[in-house]
Design an enzyme around this catalytic site. Structure first.
Site, mmCIF file in Angstrom:
data_model
loop_
_atom_site.group_PDB
_atom_site.id
_atom_site.type_symbol
_atom_site.label_atom_id
_atom_site.label_comp_id
_atom_site.label_asym_id
_atom_site.label_seq_id
_atom_site.Cartn_x
_atom_site.Cartn_y
_atom_site.Cartn_z
ATOM 1 C CB SER A 94 -24.953 16.431 5.060
ATOM 2 O OG SER A 94 -26.044 17.404 4.169
ATOM 3 C CG HIS A 227 -29.674 17.160 8.024
ATOM 4 N ND1 HIS A 227 -29.820 16.376 6.840
ATOM 5 C CD2 HIS A 227 -28.368 17.914 7.722
ATOM 6 C CE1 HIS A 227 -28.713 16.744 6.109
ATOM 7 N NE2 HIS A 227 -27.945 17.474 6.657
#
Length: 255
Positions: A94, A227
């Site tokens: 990320s 995610h």
């Protein structure tokens, strides 16, 4: 085996299992608000590597230090503070993917030793990045909602004191993302592997666009999951990561 020539400083790098004769060293940049503990435990699944977690200011053992809010300052401090032991790989998840790429670019600019490869996880390519709202414009509830939207509510600790500590780092990290420069891609002459979850909020094409940032080999793989797909598919994830590390060692031996 090759012994490492450098060491990570006690402030910036944390390692659970030291292995100075490992085939490769991997430095892991965490996600927004994240800490290195989870990544350090990966050494149990990657015996060929010495795994280091990058500890950013404002969290964990560096909680008393003010966090960075500007990308150039943060990347410059990382390169100043960590003596990357060769051979090494940079991994980032990320926000950490952006930091890993920018760290590699800074190493190029300073003509310092480069990583054998970049592994970039769950992040769109920089030119497709959506700049978040200023952290100053979000109260805790709005910030919690944004985290739940991107990562799922299970990733928000309900304890008020823990949330206060987490949100301080998250607000700083939002500002780091906002400061990411809007500029044409700077292709690095490095192998790049991009990984992501098929149920994440960012479309696969935005991750695949990282191919514009390398003049070297490029691989792209999606896993089932959100995610944090690597928590849902650990066996597949670590098998892929181990293969990347083996390829790095093989390329180095062929030089």
């Amino acid at each position: 085996m090759t012994a490492f020539s450098g060491t990570a400083g006690p402030r910036w790098g944390l390692c659970a299992t030291h292995n100075p004769f490992a085939a490769v060293r991997m430095y892991c940049f965490p996600h927004s608000g994240g800490m290195p503990g989870e990544y350090m435990r990966w050494s149990q699944r990657l015996p060929e590597a010495e795994v280091w977690g990058v500890q950013l200011p404002g969290r964990g053992s560096r909680l008393a230090e003010p966090p960075f809010t500007e990308l150039p300052d943060l990347v410059g401090a990382v390169v100043d503070g960590v003596e990357f032991g060769e051979p090494f790989v940079l991994f980032g998840h990320s926000l950490g993917a952006l930091l890993a790429y920018e760290t590699a670019a800074e190493l190029v600019r300073r003509e310092l030793p480069l990583p054998e490869a970049l592994v970039l996880s769950a992040s769109p390519a920089p030119h497709l990045l959506t700049r978040p709202a200023s952290a100053a414009d979000l109260d805790d509830d709005a910030l919690a909602a944004a985290i739940a939207r991107d990562c799922g509510p299970s990733h928000i600790d309900p304890d008020p004191e823990v949330r206060a500590l987490l949100f301080g780092a998250l607000r700083a990290d939002l500002e780091v993302v906002r400061s990411f420069p809007a500029r044409p891609p700077l292709p690095l002459n490095l192998p790049v592997t991009v990984l992501g979850g098929s149920q994440d909020s960012d479309p696969p094409a935005s991750l695949a666009a990282w191919n514009e940032y390398t003049a070297g080999p490029f691989e792209f793989r999606m896993f089932e999951g959100d995610h944090f797909y690597f928590r849902e598919q650990p066996d597949e994830f670590f098998a892929s990561l181990a293969e990347v590390l083996r390829q790095c060692v093989a390329r180095r031996l062929q030089r």
